[in-house]
Design a protein around this motif. Structure first.
Motif, PDB file in Angstrom:
ATOM      1  N   GLY A  76       0.825  -1.193   0.000  1.00  0.00           N
ATOM      2  CA  GLY A  76       0.000   0.000   0.000  1.00  0.00           C
ATOM      3  C   GLY A  76       0.864   1.248   0.000  1.00  0.00           C
ATOM      4  N   ASN A  77       0.234   2.371   0.163  1.00  0.00           N
ATOM      5  CA  ASN A  77       0.932   3.651   0.124  1.00  0.00           C
ATOM      6  C   ASN A  77       1.351   4.028   1.543  1.00  0.00           C
ATOM      7  OD1 ASN A  77       1.997   6.059  -0.630  1.00  0.00           O
ATOM      8  ND2 ASN A  77       0.050   7.031  -1.090  1.00  0.00           N
ATOM      9  N   ARG A  78       2.461   3.483   1.990  1.00  0.00           N
ATOM     10  CA  ARG A  78       2.945   3.742   3.347  1.00  0.00           C
ATOM     11  C   ARG A  78       4.198   4.611   3.295  1.00  0.00           C
ATOM     12  NH1 ARG A  78       2.267  -2.333   5.543  1.00  0.00           N
ATOM     13  NH2 ARG A  78       0.017  -2.339   5.545  1.00  0.00           N
ATOM     14  N   ARG A  79       4.072   5.762   2.697  1.00  0.00           N
ATOM     15  CA  ARG A  79       5.213   6.666   2.621  1.00  0.00           C
ATOM     16  C   ARG A  79       5.366   7.398   3.941  1.00  0.00           C
ATOM     17  NH1 ARG A  79       4.125  10.413  -2.147  1.00  0.00           N
ATOM     18  NH2 ARG A  79       2.146  10.466  -1.083  1.00  0.00           N
ATOM     19  N   SER A  80       6.596   7.689   4.271  1.00  0.00           N
ATOM     20  CA  SER A  80       6.851   8.421   5.508  1.00  0.00           C
ATOM     21  C   SER A  80       6.429   9.879   5.338  1.00  0.00           C
ATOM     22  CB  SER A  80       8.340   8.345   5.862  1.00  0.00           C
ATOM     23  OG  SER A  80       9.093   9.104   4.936  1.00  0.00           O
ATOM     24  N   ARG A  81       6.350  10.561   6.454  1.00  0.00           N
ATOM     25  CA  ARG A  81       6.008  11.991   6.399  1.00  0.00           C
ATOM     26  C   ARG A  81       7.082  12.758   5.629  1.00  0.00           C
ATOM     27  NH1 ARG A  81       3.672  13.482  12.382  1.00  0.00           N
ATOM     28  NH2 ARG A  81       1.811  12.203  12.201  1.00  0.00           N
ATOM     29  N   PHE A  82       8.323  12.319   5.780  1.00  0.00           N
ATOM     30  CA  PHE A  82       9.406  12.974   5.061  1.00  0.00           C
ATOM     31  C   PHE A  82       9.232  12.804   3.549  1.00  0.00           C
ATOM     32  CE2 PHE A  82      13.700  12.968   3.168  1.00  0.00           C
ATOM     33  CZ  PHE A  82      14.060  14.277   3.469  1.00  0.00           C
ATOM     34  N   ASP A  83       8.871  11.601   3.105  1.00  0.00           N
ATOM     35  CA  ASP A  83       8.645  11.369   1.673  1.00  0.00           C
ATOM     36  C   ASP A  83       7.518  12.246   1.134  1.00  0.00           C
ATOM     37  OD1 ASP A  83      10.677   9.516   1.575  1.00  0.00           O
ATOM     38  OD2 ASP A  83       9.337   7.777   1.759  1.00  0.00           O
ATOM     39  N   VAL A  84       6.463  12.375   1.902  1.00  0.00           N
ATOM     40  CA  VAL A  84       5.342  13.233   1.496  1.00  0.00           C
ATOM     41  C   VAL A  84       5.799  14.686   1.440  1.00  0.00           C
ATOM     42  CG1 VAL A  84       3.050  14.078   2.157  1.00  0.00           C
ATOM     43  CG2 VAL A  84       3.596  11.641   2.372  1.00  0.00           C
ATOM     44  N   PHE A  85       6.577  15.100   2.449  1.00  0.00           N
ATOM     45  CA  PHE A  85       7.104  16.458   2.470  1.00  0.00           C
ATOM     46  C   PHE A  85       7.993  16.718   1.254  1.00  0.00           C
ATOM     47  CE2 PHE A  85      10.757  19.155   3.571  1.00  0.00           C
ATOM     48  CZ  PHE A  85      10.093  20.364   3.713  1.00  0.00           C
ATOM     49  N   GLU A 140       7.932  15.256  -1.636  1.00  0.00           N
ATOM     50  CA  GLU A 140       7.092  15.312  -2.845  1.00  0.00           C
ATOM     51  C   GLU A 140       6.446  16.688  -2.994  1.00  0.00           C
ATOM     52  OE1 GLU A 140       3.035  13.231  -4.385  1.00  0.00           O
ATOM     53  OE2 GLU A 140       4.526  11.917  -3.466  1.00  0.00           O
ATOM     54  N   HIS A 141       5.904  17.211  -1.894  1.00  0.00           N
ATOM     55  CA  HIS A 141       5.273  18.534  -1.949  1.00  0.00           C
ATOM     56  C   HIS A 141       6.306  19.637  -2.193  1.00  0.00           C
ATOM     57  CE1 HIS A 141       1.213  17.333  -1.025  1.00  0.00           C
ATOM     58  NE2 HIS A 141       1.660  16.588  -0.026  1.00  0.00           N
ATOM     59  N   ALA A 142       7.466  19.516  -1.539  1.00  0.00           N
ATOM     60  CA  ALA A 142       8.524  20.521  -1.725  1.00  0.00           C
ATOM     61  C   ALA A 142       9.010  20.525  -3.175  1.00  0.00           C
ATOM     62  CB  ALA A 142       9.683  20.245  -0.778  1.00  0.00           C
ATOM     63  N   GLU A 143       9.212  19.343  -3.734  1.00  0.00           N
ATOM     64  CA  GLU A 143       9.663  19.254  -5.132  1.00  0.00           C
ATOM     65  C   GLU A 143       8.636  19.895  -6.072  1.00  0.00           C
ATOM     66  OE1 GLU A 143      11.108  15.926  -8.357  1.00  0.00           O
ATOM     67  OE2 GLU A 143       9.564  15.382  -6.907  1.00  0.00           O
ATOM     68  N   LEU A 144       7.375  19.645  -5.813  1.00  0.00           N
ATOM     69  CA  LEU A 144       6.326  20.229  -6.639  1.00  0.00           C
ATOM     70  C   LEU A 144       6.349  21.756  -6.552  1.00  0.00           C
ATOM     71  CD1 LEU A 144       3.786  19.865  -8.415  1.00  0.00           C
ATOM     72  CD2 LEU A 144       2.464  19.801  -6.294  1.00  0.00           C
ATOM     73  N   ARG A 145       6.514  22.274  -5.349  1.00  0.00           N
ATOM     74  CA  ARG A 145       6.491  23.736  -5.166  1.00  0.00           C
ATOM     75  C   ARG A 145       7.725  24.419  -5.747  1.00  0.00           C
ATOM     76  NH1 ARG A 145       1.941  22.680  -4.892  1.00  0.00           N
ATOM     77  NH2 ARG A 145       0.723  22.530  -2.992  1.00  0.00           N
ATOM     78  N   VAL A 146       8.909  23.866  -5.514  1.00  0.00           N
ATOM     79  CA  VAL A 146      10.128  24.543  -5.957  1.00  0.00           C
ATOM     80  C   VAL A 146      10.362  24.412  -7.457  1.00  0.00           C
ATOM     81  CG1 VAL A 146      11.226  24.304  -3.713  1.00  0.00           C
ATOM     82  CG2 VAL A 146      11.744  22.654  -5.508  1.00  0.00           C
ATOM     83  N   SER A 147       9.631  23.543  -8.110  1.00  0.00           N
ATOM     84  CA  SER A 147       9.815  23.371  -9.557  1.00  0.00           C
ATOM     85  C   SER A 147       8.813  24.202 -10.366  1.00  0.00           C
ATOM     86  CB  SER A 147       9.685  21.901  -9.927  1.00  0.00           C
ATOM     87  OG  SER A 147       8.377  21.433  -9.649  1.00  0.00           O
ATOM     88  N   GLN A 148       8.113  25.102  -9.717  1.00  0.00           N
ATOM     89  CA  GLN A 148       7.129  25.927 -10.412  1.00  0.00           C
ATOM     90  C   GLN A 148       7.574  27.391 -10.434  1.00  0.00           C
ATOM     91  OE1 GLN A 148       3.495  25.080  -8.313  1.00  0.00           O
ATOM     92  NE2 GLN A 148       3.142  23.208  -9.463  1.00  0.00           N
ATOM     93  N   LEU A 154      15.828  17.671  -3.298  1.00  0.00           N
ATOM     94  CA  LEU A 154      15.682  17.319  -4.713  1.00  0.00           C
ATOM     95  C   LEU A 154      16.445  16.048  -5.063  1.00  0.00           C
ATOM     96  CD1 LEU A 154      15.743  20.874  -6.314  1.00  0.00           C
ATOM     97  CD2 LEU A 154      13.770  19.427  -5.798  1.00  0.00           C
ATOM     98  N   GLU A 155      17.575  15.805  -4.430  1.00  0.00           N
ATOM     99  CA  GLU A 155      18.292  14.543  -4.651  1.00  0.00           C
ATOM    100  C   GLU A 155      17.456  13.369  -4.157  1.00  0.00           C
ATOM    101  OE1 GLU A 155      21.154  13.317  -6.109  1.00  0.00           O
ATOM    102  OE2 GLU A 155      21.070  15.276  -7.069  1.00  0.00           O
ATOM    103  N   ASN A 156      16.800  13.540  -3.017  1.00  0.00           N
ATOM    104  CA  ASN A 156      15.943  12.486  -2.496  1.00  0.00           C
ATOM    105  C   ASN A 156      14.804  12.201  -3.469  1.00  0.00           C
ATOM    106  OD1 ASN A 156      13.358  11.680  -0.886  1.00  0.00           O
ATOM    107  ND2 ASN A 156      15.089  11.036   0.382  1.00  0.00           N
ATOM    108  N   ALA A 157      14.182  13.250  -3.963  1.00  0.00           N
ATOM    109  CA  ALA A 157      13.082  13.078  -4.919  1.00  0.00           C
ATOM    110  C   ALA A 157      13.582  12.429  -6.214  1.00  0.00           C
ATOM    111  CB  ALA A 157      12.436  14.430  -5.227  1.00  0.00           C
ATOM    112  N   GLY A 158      14.749  12.850  -6.681  1.00  0.00           N
ATOM    113  CA  GLY A 158      15.312  12.268  -7.898  1.00  0.00           C
ATOM    114  C   GLY A 158      15.664  10.803  -7.728  1.00  0.00           C
TER     115      GLY A 158
END
Length: 132
Positions: free
Chosen positions: A14-23, A25-33, A79-83
């Protein structure tokens, strides 16, 4: 040859991502706009305009360099984590496609030794990134 990678295990759990992973993902989305870029430009412009209020030019320069260095370090880590996670997900998808293709080759390779060899080589290549 049933092999389950970390990504496959995560997917089955299932989708058991940590809070850090969710953070991240959101940070990557925001800083890439574009709004984030314009915010950074506004910070630099505000810093530049603030020159008359600083008594020492060196302190004025150190202020922006310190803020920029800390901010850059944090963004690089995020961003390295997201990549890395995106790369792992892509590799898992390629491995699944290769496994499916190898299975199709096996099912068609009754009379064709070249297809059997190709299927064997394909199966050996799956997970190659983990061995190097």
């Amino acid at each position: 040859m049933e092999r389950s990678s970390d990504a496959a295990q995560t997917r089955s759990g299932g989708n058991r991502r940590s809070r850090f992973d969710v953070f991240v993902e959101h940070a990557e989305l925001r800083v890439s706009q574009a709004p984030f870029f314009f915010l950074c430009v506004a910070i630099v412009v505000a810093w530049f305009i603030s020159l008359p209020w600083w008594t020492d030019l060196k302190t004025w320069q150190v202020a922006i360099h310190t803020v920029a260095s800390v901010f850059t370090l944090l963004l690089v880590v995020l961003l390295e984590n997201a990549g890395r996670r995106a790369s792992e997900a892509s590799q898992e998808k390629l491995n699944v496609i290769a496994e499916a293709l190898a299975a199709m080759l096996d099912s068609s390779a009754f009379d064709d030794p070249e297809l059997r060899t190709a299927a064997k080589r394909l199966r050996e290549a799956v997970g190659l990134e983990e061995r190097h």
